[in-house]
Design a protein around this motif. Structure first.
Motif, PDB file in Angstrom:
ATOM      1  N   LYS A 235      15.824  -5.172 109.922  1.00 36.33           N
ATOM      2  CA  LYS A 235      16.195  -6.242 110.856  1.00 36.33           C
ATOM      3  C   LYS A 235      16.831  -7.421 110.116  1.00 36.33           C
ATOM      4  O   LYS A 235      17.815  -8.004 110.577  1.00 36.33           O
ATOM      5  N   GLN A 236      16.262  -7.793 108.965  1.00 40.24           N
ATOM      6  CA  GLN A 236      16.815  -8.914 108.195  1.00 40.24           C
ATOM      7  C   GLN A 236      18.244  -8.622 107.740  1.00 40.24           C
ATOM      8  O   GLN A 236      19.099  -9.515 107.731  1.00 40.24           O
ATOM      9  N   ILE A 237      18.518  -7.386 107.379  1.00 43.10           N
ATOM     10  CA  ILE A 237      19.861  -7.030 106.911  1.00 43.10           C
ATOM     11  C   ILE A 237      20.865  -7.043 108.065  1.00 43.10           C
ATOM     12  O   ILE A 237      22.011  -7.480 107.899  1.00 43.10           O
ATOM     13  N   ILE A 238      20.458  -6.577 109.222  1.00 45.93           N
ATOM     14  CA  ILE A 238      21.357  -6.605 110.377  1.00 45.93           C
ATOM     15  C   ILE A 238      21.763  -8.040 110.683  1.00 45.93           C
ATOM     16  O   ILE A 238      22.954  -8.354 110.888  1.00 45.93           O
ATOM     17  N   ILE A 239      20.775  -8.935 110.733  1.00 45.86           N
ATOM     18  CA  ILE A 239      21.074 -10.349 110.975  1.00 45.86           C
ATOM     19  C   ILE A 239      21.856 -10.928 109.801  1.00 45.86           C
ATOM     20  O   ILE A 239      22.722 -11.802 109.993  1.00 45.86           O
ATOM     21  N   TYR A 240      21.585 -10.447 108.600  1.00 36.48           N
ATOM     22  CA  TYR A 240      22.323 -10.899 107.409  1.00 36.48           C
ATOM     23  C   TYR A 240      23.806 -10.587 107.544  1.00 36.48           C
ATOM     24  O   TYR A 240      24.664 -11.432 107.236  1.00 36.48           O
ATOM     25  N   TRP A 241      24.143  -9.385 108.007  1.00 33.97           N
ATOM     26  CA  TRP A 241      25.551  -9.014 108.182  1.00 33.97           C
ATOM     27  C   TRP A 241      26.215  -9.926 109.208  1.00 33.97           C
ATOM     28  O   TRP A 241      27.333 -10.411 108.972  1.00 33.97           O
ATOM     29  N   ILE A 242      25.536 -10.170 110.318  1.00 36.18           N
ATOM     30  CA  ILE A 242      26.113 -11.046 111.344  1.00 36.18           C
ATOM     31  C   ILE A 242      26.271 -12.467 110.800  1.00 36.18           C
ATOM     32  O   ILE A 242      27.320 -13.113 110.976  1.00 36.18           O
ATOM     33  N   GLY A 243      25.240 -12.963 110.146  1.00 37.29           N
ATOM     34  CA  GLY A 243      25.290 -14.307 109.593  1.00 37.29           C
ATOM     35  C   GLY A 243      26.355 -14.468 108.527  1.00 37.29           C
ATOM     36  O   GLY A 243      27.030 -15.510 108.458  1.00 37.29           O
ATOM     37  N   ARG A 244      26.551 -13.450 107.713  1.00 33.99           N
ATOM     38  CA  ARG A 244      27.569 -13.527 106.664  1.00 33.99           C
ATOM     39  C   ARG A 244      28.972 -13.555 107.258  1.00 33.99           C
ATOM     40  O   ARG A 244      29.867 -14.223 106.718  1.00 33.99           O
ATOM     41  N   ILE A 245      29.172 -12.836 108.360  1.00 30.86           N
ATOM     42  CA  ILE A 245      30.480 -12.882 109.023  1.00 30.86           C
ATOM     43  C   ILE A 245      30.775 -14.297 109.493  1.00 30.86           C
ATOM     44  O   ILE A 245      31.858 -14.843 109.256  1.00 30.86           O
ATOM     45  N   VAL A 246      29.796 -14.909 110.145  1.00 31.44           N
ATOM     46  CA  VAL A 246      29.967 -16.282 110.629  1.00 31.44           C
ATOM     47  C   VAL A 246      30.167 -17.237 109.459  1.00 31.44           C
ATOM     48  O   VAL A 246      31.053 -18.116 109.480  1.00 31.44           O
ATOM     49  N   LEU A 247      29.362 -17.082 108.418  1.00 31.42           N
ATOM     50  CA  LEU A 247      29.453 -17.955 107.246  1.00 31.42           C
ATOM     51  C   LEU A 247      30.805 -17.810 106.562  1.00 31.42           C
ATOM     52  O   LEU A 247      31.433 -18.811 106.179  1.00 31.42           O
ATOM     53  N   ASN A 248      31.275 -16.591 106.397  1.00 35.69           N
ATOM     54  CA  ASN A 248      32.572 -16.373 105.747  1.00 35.69           C
ATOM     55  C   ASN A 248      33.720 -16.963 106.552  1.00 35.69           C
ATOM     56  O   ASN A 248      34.676 -17.496 105.979  1.00 35.69           O
ATOM     57  N   ILE A 249      33.626 -16.873 107.883  1.00 35.70           N
ATOM     58  CA  ILE A 249      34.670 -17.472 108.719  1.00 35.70           C
ATOM     59  C   ILE A 249      34.688 -18.986 108.551  1.00 35.70           C
ATOM     60  O   ILE A 249      35.748 -19.607 108.387  1.00 35.70           O
ATOM     61  N   ALA A 250      33.498 -19.602 108.575  1.00 38.48           N
ATOM     62  CA  ALA A 250      33.414 -21.059 108.415  1.00 38.48           C
ATOM     63  C   ALA A 250      33.927 -21.492 107.053  1.00 38.48           C
ATOM     64  O   ALA A 250      34.697 -22.462 106.939  1.00 38.48           O
ATOM     65  N   VAL A 251      33.533 -20.777 106.011  1.00 31.05           N
ATOM     66  CA  VAL A 251      33.984 -21.106 104.655  1.00 31.05           C
ATOM     67  C   VAL A 251      35.489 -20.917 104.536  1.00 31.05           C
ATOM     68  O   VAL A 251      36.187 -21.733 103.915  1.00 31.05           O
TER      69      VAL A 251
END
Length: 356
Positions: A235-251
């Motif tokens: 579960k943590q990794i699934i949310i990690y993938w979603i969060g990283r997509i959002v983070l990479n877009i913002a960065v």
């Protein structure tokens, strides 16, 4: 339930600030910039040429000019034409060799970057020598993945190729448009699926790099450990993938704005400087060829400076994203002790960090 991908943001920002600003060290920034450039891949070498025609009337033959020398370019052209296939194969092999060399360097630099950020001590040559073996393991792992991707594409595309080769000229012509449309959608589907799979595997590989460093295992063993941990806490990794997509877009948005501003300023300065140099050289000599012979190296140096400047401006974002991954790994996989420079173990039970 706490999501580590969110909790890691603030801590990653603090670590980035301590690494890059407290205190600011220009040469540390430059070394990290070079490492990030090498991690990002190699360079593209574009070669161009021109068509040159020679006529005997354009080249007067004098006693000082050897007889037949005016045909030297024609002889070279004939030689190249006769061996065109060999030169083409040689060029392709050279490009493949350079790509493999840069891919290996990139793999070594992955470990150099992680160790530099974990220790907050950038030692380019020392770390490079230390991680030649681990870099080769990562290079081999990625090479095998690349070959596997190509095999999948070939296997999926083979039925379509077989279908086309089995058609008669008349039937092929009548269904050409349908075949082209089918091929386009097939390729889009293949690359989409491979992109998703590649992103997932790439995420595991990035997590496996520090695991390989600090668990004392090879990249294949570290990858297996990450996959095993994923099965236990997916579960943590699934949310990690979603969060990283959002983070990479913002960065990417922030970096894009900074790069655009820097690029506009740099290009304006280069344009003014090159224009001034051009007019000065044009006033001193009537030969345009001589002007461009002098100006071309200047433009090339400016291009190198421009690329380094873009990398320099973008580097903090790459460092932040890498620290975010390392912080997430500490929280998600506490069994692997990452000796981060601020001694924060990252356990989910810990709410405070030991300061420097």
């Amino acid at each position: 339930m706490s999501w580590y991908v969110v909790d890691a943001v603030d801590r990653a920002f603090e670590r980035t600030k301590k690494c890059l600003i407290e205190p600011f060290d220009f040469w540390k920034w430059m070394k990290l910039t070079i490492i990030v450039l090498l991690v990002g891949g190699g360079m593209n070498f574009n070669t161009g040429g021109g068509n040159y025609s020679f006529d005997e009337t354009d080249m007067p033959v004098s006693q000082d000019f050897p007889t037949g020398a005016e045909n030297v370019f024609e002889n070279i052209y004939d030689t190249v034409s006769m061996n065109a296939l060999a030169y083409m194969v040689g060029a392709i092999l050279l490009i493949i060799l350079l790509a493999l060399i840069f891919a290996y360097i990139s793999s070594v630099m992955e470990f150099v970057l992680v160790e530099s950020l974990v220790s907050n001590d950038v030692r380019f040559w020392e770390y490079s020598r230390s991680f030649l073996g681990k870099g080769f393991g990562l290079f081999l792992f990625r090479l095998l993945l690349g070959i596997l991707y190509l095999l999948i594409i070939a296997i999926v595309a083979l039925p379509f190729i077989y279908y086309l080769t089995g058609q008669t000229d008349a039937s092929l012509e009548s269904s050409m448009l349908a075949n082209i449309v089918y091929l386009i959608f097939l390729l889009i589907f293949i690359f989409f699926v491979l992109g998703v799979i590649g992103g997932i595997i790439g995420s595991f590989v990035n997590l496996a790099i520090p695991v390989s460093l600090y668990a004392g295992s090879g990249i294949f063993g570290a990858f297996s450990m990450v996959v095993k941990k994923f099965r236990q806490d997916w579960k943590q990794i699934i949310i990690y993938w979603i969060g990283r997509i959002v983070l990479n877009i913002a960065v990417a948005i922030v970096v894009g704005i900074a790069v655009l501003i820097m690029s506009a300023i740099a290009l304006l300065l280069f344009l003014v400087f090159d224009g001034a140099v051009y007019f000065v050289l044009s006033a001193l000599t009537a030969s345009d060829t001589l002007v461009w012979i002098i100006l071309a190296p200047v433009v090339f140096i400016q291009l190198i400076i421009f690329v380094l400047a873009i990398a320099f401006v973008s580097m903090p974002a790459r460092v932040f994203v890498k620290y975010h991954m390392l912080t997430f790994l500490q929280m998600w996989y506490p069994e692997i002790e990452v000796p981060i420079f601020d001694r924060y173990k990252g356990s989910p039970m810990e709410d405070t960090a030991t300061s420097l």
